[in-house]
Design an enzyme around this catalytic site. Structure first.
Site, PDB file in Angstrom:
ATOM      1  N   GLN A 205      -4.594  -1.668   9.404  1.00  0.00           N
ATOM      2  CA  GLN A 205      -4.499  -2.997   8.787  1.00  0.00           C
ATOM      3  C   GLN A 205      -5.091  -4.069   9.715  1.00  0.00           C
ATOM      4  O   GLN A 205      -4.700  -4.164  10.881  1.00  0.00           O
ATOM      5  CB  GLN A 205      -3.027  -3.299   8.463  1.00  0.00           C
TER       6      GLN A 205
ATOM      7  N   LYS B 146       0.842  -1.204   0.000  1.00  0.00           N
ATOM      8  CA  LYS B 146       0.000   0.000   0.000  1.00  0.00           C
ATOM      9  C   LYS B 146       0.873   1.248   0.000  1.00  0.00           C
ATOM     10  O   LYS B 146       0.594   2.226  -0.689  1.00  0.00           O
ATOM     11  CB  LYS B 146      -0.967  -0.026   1.191  1.00  0.00           C
TER      12      LYS B 146
ATOM     13  N   ASP C  18     -11.135   2.448   3.603  1.00  0.00           N
ATOM     14  CA  ASP C  18     -11.395   1.016   3.423  1.00  0.00           C
ATOM     15  C   ASP C  18     -12.892   0.732   3.294  1.00  0.00           C
ATOM     16  O   ASP C  18     -13.282  -0.374   2.950  1.00  0.00           O
ATOM     17  CB  ASP C  18     -10.865   0.235   4.645  1.00  0.00           C
TER      18      ASP C  18
END
Ligand code: NDP
Length: 282
Positions: A97, A53, A120
């Protein structure tokens, strides 16, 4: 006959280049898109995802700020960091994460992220917006799947679409996006009877079960489009999807490979969401 292989690497590259161009334009206006990436603990797969990422941010001209916290970080310490990032005007997107260490409640952390920075699309406000057609981020993997279908030149409207899997991160949201595009959608899961018959009538099949060979050739109508979300390791340790790729590609009109299909799209769509966040907050 062999179906067309949908090249997720190439399509994701195209999207990242579009993001890069737009990020450059934003910078000229004094807007600097920036993503905060938070990793807690020592999960090696998570570390790989986070590094990918960060690399994608660099390639797209998006700044990234990284927080790598030890395994022993308390829930409160993490929630405090999230709150600090919520308040920080330089940060447009926050990515924590998952999975988190067991002593931290993931739901609490997801709820703590400002919906405006939830790139997200895990916060219930953004999930709700997806279901009601309101304004919000699009979930990365499902949005990437739609891009793969549409940029390969296929229409979704009026098509019979089947999603195999009903998880909150893939199955349910991809079904909702296909519905928004006017597909006729069926969601299947482990309790579905006659999975073969349901799949056999589909024009578009999205498979997200995490089980090797969930979709075999006898379940696919000739000319169907098959999207394989699965990421599994076979007995030889090789990365493979949920679809019997070699056999199904003989009957499908188009199919995504694993690796090189859906995988790269998830990160590309994350970059797109970071850009959207920066624009909205400016
Ligand atoms: P989950 O385990 O959360 O969900 C799996 C779903 O598949 C469940 O709804 C389950 O049904 C259903 N299912 C399992 N076995 C069968 C079966 N034999 N027939 C029909 N349905 C079945 O997985 P995720 O959605 O999180 O992920 C799915 C796969 O996609 C995984 O391999 C994951 O690694 C991969 N993935 C890939 C991403 C990418 O970027 N490429 C991103 C996210 C996921 P039930 O609800 O009844 O249990």
């Amino acid at each position: 006959m062999s179906g067309k292989i949908i090249d997720g690497k190439a399509i994701s590259q195209q999207i990242k280049e579009e993001v890069k161009k737009e990020a450059e334009l934003l910078k000229k206006k004094g807007i600097n898109p920036c993503l905060a990436v938070v990793l807690v603990g020592e999960n090696s797969a998570s570390r790989v995802y986070v590094n990918n990422k960060k690399k994608a941010c660099q390639a797209c001209g998006i700044e990234s700020v990284s927080y790598e916290l030890p395994e022993g970080t308390t829930e409160k310490e993490l929630l405090d960091l999230v709150e600090k990032l919520n308040q920080d005007k330089k940060i447009n997107g926050i990515l924590v994460q998952l999975p988190l260490p067991k002593h931290i409640d993931e739901t609490k952390v997801i709820l703590a992220i400002s919906p405006k920075k939830d790139v997200d699309c895990f916060h219930p406000q953004n999930v709700g917006a997806l279901h009601t057609g309101g304004k919000g981020f699009l979930p990365c993997t499902p949005a990437g799947i739609l891009e793969l279908i549409q940029r390969s030149g296929y229409d979704i409207a009026s098509k019979e679409c089947v999603a195999i899997g009903r998880s909150n991160i893939v199955g349910k949201p991809v079904a909702m996006l296909l519905l928004q595009k006017n597909g006729t959608v069926t969601i299947c899961h482990s309790k579905t009877k006659n999975l073969k018959e349901v799949c056999k009538r589909a024009d578009i099949i999205v498979v997200a079960t995490g089980k090797i060979n969930t979709l075999t050739k006898d379940m696919v109508k000739p000319g169907a489009i098959v999207i394989d979300v699965g990421m599994n390791r076979n007995e030889a340790g090789k990365l493979c999807g949920d679809v019997d790729f070699e056999a199904v590609k003989e009957v499908a009109e188009a199919i995504t490979p694993v690796p090189g299909g859906v995988g790269p799209m998830t990160i590309a769509m994350l970059m797109k969401n970071c850009l959207t966040a920066a624009k909205e907050q400016a």
